[in-house]
Design an enzyme around this catalytic site. Structure first.
Site, PDB file in Angstrom:
ATOM      1  N   LYS A 192     -11.562  -0.067  -0.349  1.00  0.00           N
ATOM      2  CA  LYS A 192     -11.503   1.357  -0.448  1.00  0.00           C
ATOM      3  C   LYS A 192     -11.085   1.647  -2.121  1.00  0.00           C
ATOM      4  CE  LYS A 192      -7.340   1.922   2.330  1.00  0.00           C
ATOM      5  NZ  LYS A 192      -7.354   1.078   3.433  1.00  0.00           N
ATOM      6  N   ASP A 224      -6.124   2.526  -3.528  1.00  0.00           N
ATOM      7  CA  ASP A 224      -7.124   2.359  -2.830  1.00  0.00           C
ATOM      8  C   ASP A 224      -7.311   3.750  -1.821  1.00  0.00           C
ATOM      9  OD1 ASP A 224      -5.161   1.775  -1.106  1.00  0.00           O
ATOM     10  OD2 ASP A 224      -6.238  -0.297  -0.184  1.00  0.00           O
ATOM     11  N   ARG A 225      -6.351   4.573  -1.591  1.00  0.00           N
ATOM     12  CA  ARG A 225      -6.427   5.825  -0.520  1.00  0.00           C
ATOM     13  C   ARG A 225      -6.707   6.894  -1.618  1.00  0.00           C
ATOM     14  NH1 ARG A 225      -2.612   5.748   4.527  1.00  0.00           N
ATOM     15  NH2 ARG A 225      -3.162   3.475   5.294  1.00  0.00           N
ATOM     16  N   SER A 233       0.740  -1.147  -0.115  1.00  0.00           N
ATOM     17  CA  SER A 233      -0.047   0.034   0.033  1.00  0.00           C
ATOM     18  C   SER A 233       0.903   1.221  -0.096  1.00  0.00           C
ATOM     19  CB  SER A 233      -1.116   0.096   1.137  1.00  0.00           C
ATOM     20  OG  SER A 233      -1.797   0.854   1.129  1.00  0.00           O
ATOM     21  N   HIS A 234       0.686   2.007   1.046  1.00  0.00           N
ATOM     22  CA  HIS A 234       1.560   3.352   1.121  1.00  0.00           C
ATOM     23  C   HIS A 234       2.797   3.373   1.636  1.00  0.00           C
ATOM     24  CE1 HIS A 234      -0.700   2.045   4.629  1.00  0.00           C
ATOM     25  NE2 HIS A 234      -0.020   2.824   5.427  1.00  0.00           N
ATOM     26  N   ASP A 250      -2.695   6.334  -3.273  1.00  0.00           N
ATOM     27  CA  ASP A 250      -1.302   5.739  -2.973  1.00  0.00           C
ATOM     28  C   ASP A 250      -0.961   4.448  -3.954  1.00  0.00           C
ATOM     29  OD1 ASP A 250      -3.509   3.706  -2.387  1.00  0.00           O
ATOM     30  OD2 ASP A 250      -2.663   3.072  -0.736  1.00  0.00           O
ATOM     31  N   ASP A 254      -1.329   1.362  -3.959  1.00  0.00           N
ATOM     32  CA  ASP A 254      -2.279   0.615  -4.519  1.00  0.00           C
ATOM     33  C   ASP A 254      -3.442   0.973  -4.968  1.00  0.00           C
ATOM     34  OD1 ASP A 254      -2.702   0.552  -1.961  1.00  0.00           O
ATOM     35  OD2 ASP A 254      -3.783  -1.213  -1.876  1.00  0.00           O
TER      36      ASP A 254
END
Ligand code: G1P
Ligand code: ZN
Length: 544
Positions: free
Chosen positions: A377, A282-283, A113-114, A278, A280
């Protein structure tokens, strides 16, 4: 094609955290480490043989190597077909959508992710189930237990694995179909939002947008959706090229890590709308000119205006937010007379509520917003939602938020992160707080009386499962809150997160600086948790 059965000793550190297994790339490169975890997943999935899986990742360093290993293992474990994103690329929400659309048994997402990427950065792997959502606790726990016992894994002998050209090939008896990572997702977005209306907004002379893909997975999605389908100019997308190390940056869309975007928006000649996603995809972060929208407010505004958006015209079933997320959405739910659920941190807790048709929207303070359109998300979705809303309202981001505050009141909100602190000390800090809980109710601090102090636990209303110890909550009589929890996604030491919130209804007090509006509560948090003593830091590393 020969299948090899490799004998191994189990690893003791493969417990999935808030969102899958995240470790340093170096750890994942330990011989058999990834293989042991993948086989643990496969051993826990029912009906794996003959199934269809979706596979892809955010393109970070080690993505391609991991994909080759996983395909050879999928073949050796009897999977019939894998839908693989071209180049090994798929955003997290796109995987969720593909699982649902093609009725796959599940999917494997490769992302941290982030977290930063590159040989010195992090890597991650997560299993999503047939609903498209992250595997629930019962499955992640079973995978962990399996990883503690595993003695062998199955893999097909090495062979060349192409992944850059659309089309089909086989790995042993496994059929691999390489698909366009963007097309299905982009088509789906067109069914939810009014693309012609957004196009008109983007073409109008008094509106401009800037999207920061942070050299991460959303680059190709942004180009196809904003540029090709919505006619935004090329200059509307920055850092569009996905890079294995995200250009050396931290692919986290917040005020600290999207610095250049912030500077562009905080300028008189800057764009009227800014957004970022982000690693991947999703954010999301939403900005106006000289204006930051807190993720908690974004969720509340999305819910309050959903009836205007084509995909949500038929009404809203309910909403959910993670416990530390501000209570702004609660007030909207109350007015709309719909249920509002409070869940532990992590998207996996929304899954049951979405699948049971109890909620339409959900979100987290950590720049995560989503709906029942997928089971993750979704960053690009949130940006499209805001664009559609602005196209309808024909006002600025700031006006839209201020109008919302005037109607509902404002929740001042901040999160203070103390990163990479000593894990033992972090646990001690939490136990010290826990020890104080019983005596806190009724106590006064700076004129604020504690109404409730506990360690949050959650009873899932759908499956009856209980999750304990999800964060220390101190709630005051005026609804202000201080929340403490330790991160479940970090890879070095521990990260303490302190969430602080205060509600002010009076519109005349909606112009305060956030940190100033929260200054008393910040001081109370420092005293109660003795943050400086335990962390050795006199100020947080990241404030969002
Ligand atoms: C963080 C966020 C959480 C989010 C998760 C995955 O987890 O706080 O809301 O669901 O990343 O994106 P944490 O590190 O706090 O456990
Ligand atoms: Zn993410």
């Amino acid at each position: 094609m020969p299948i090899e059965i490799i004998k191994i000793s189990p690893f003791d550190d493969q417990k999935p955290g808030t969102s899958g297994l995240r470790k340093s790339v170096k750890r994942f490169q330990t011989p058999d480490y990834l293989q042991a975890f993948v086989q643990s997943i496969f051993n826990c999935i029912e009906n794996l043989e003959g199934s269809i899986l979706v596979l892809g990742g955010d393109g970070r360093f080690y993505n391609r190597e991991a994909i080759k290993i996983i395909l050879r293992m999928a073949a050796a474990n009897g999977v019939a077909k894998v839908l693989l994103g071209q180049g090994g690329i798929l955003s997290t929400p796109a995987v969720s959508h593909l699982i649902r659309k093609y009725k796959a048994l599940g999917g494997i997402i490769l992302s941290a992710s982030h977290n930063p990427g590159g040989p010195e950065g992090d890597f991650g792997i997560k299993y999503n189930i047939a609903t498209g959502g992250p595997a629930p606790e019962s499955i992640t726990e079973a995978i962990y237990q399996q990883s503690l016992r595993i003695q062998e894994y199955r893999i097909l002998t090495v062979q060349a694995i192409p992944m850059d050209k659309l089309g089909s090939f086989t790995v042993g008896d496994l059929q691999v179909e390489i698909i366009d990572p963007v097309a299905d997702y982009a088509d789906y977005m067109e069914t939810l939002f009014d693309f012609p209306k957004i196009t008109r907004l983007l073409e109008s002379s008094n509106f401009s947008m800037l999207f920061d893909a942070m050299n991460a997975v959303t680059g190709p999605y942004a180009v196809e959706i904003f540029q090709n389908r919505l006619n935004a100019p090329e200059s509307a997308i920055m850092r569009r090229r996905p890079l294995g190390n995200f250009g050396g940056g931290h692919p986290d869309p917040n005020q600290v890590h999207a610095k250049e975007l912030m500077q562009k928006l905080y300028s008189a000649t800057g764009p009227s709308f800014g957004a970022a996603s982000d690693g991947d995809g999703d954010r999301n972060m939403i900005l106006g000119n000289y204006f930051f929208v807190t993720p908690s407010d974004s969720l509340a505004i999305i819910v309050a205006n959903a009836h205007l958006i084509p995909g949500y015209k038929d009404g809203i079933k309910g909403v959910a937010r993670s416990m530390p997320t501000s209570q702004a959405v609660d007030l909207v739910a109350k007015r709309l007379e719909i249920p509002c659920y409070e869940t532990p941190t992590g998207w996996k807790f929304f899954g049951n509520l979405l699948d049971d048709n109890r909620i339409t929207f959900c979100g987290e303070e950590s720049f995560g917003t989503g709906s029942d359109h997928v089971r993750e998300k979704d960053g690009i979705w949130a940006v499209l939602f805001w664009l559609n809303l602005l196209a309808i309202k024909q006002c600025s981001v700031e006006d839209l938020v201020r109008e919302h505050w005037a109607k509902y009141g404002r929740h001042y909100y901040t999160r203070h992160d103390y990163e990479g602190i000593n894990a033992t000390k972090a646990n001690d800090l939490m136990s010290n707080l826990e020890d104080q809980l019983a005596g806190l109710t009724g106590k006064e601090f700076a004129g604020l009386k504690v109404a409730l102090a506990d360690n949050f636990s959650y009873l899932d209303p759908v499956d009856g499962s209980r999750t304990e110890g999800q964060g220390i909550r101190i709630i005051f009589e005026d609804d202000s809150r201080i929340i403490f929890r330790l991160s479940g996604t970090g890879t070095q030491g521990a990260t303490l997160r302190v969430y602080i919130e205060r509600y002010i209804a009076d519109v005349k007090q909606h112009d305060l600086d956030t940190q100033e509006a929260l200054v008393e509560l910040i001081a109370i948090a420092n005293v109660l948790a003795d943050i400086e003593e335990y962390t050795g830091r006199c100020k947080p590393d990241v404030i969002t």
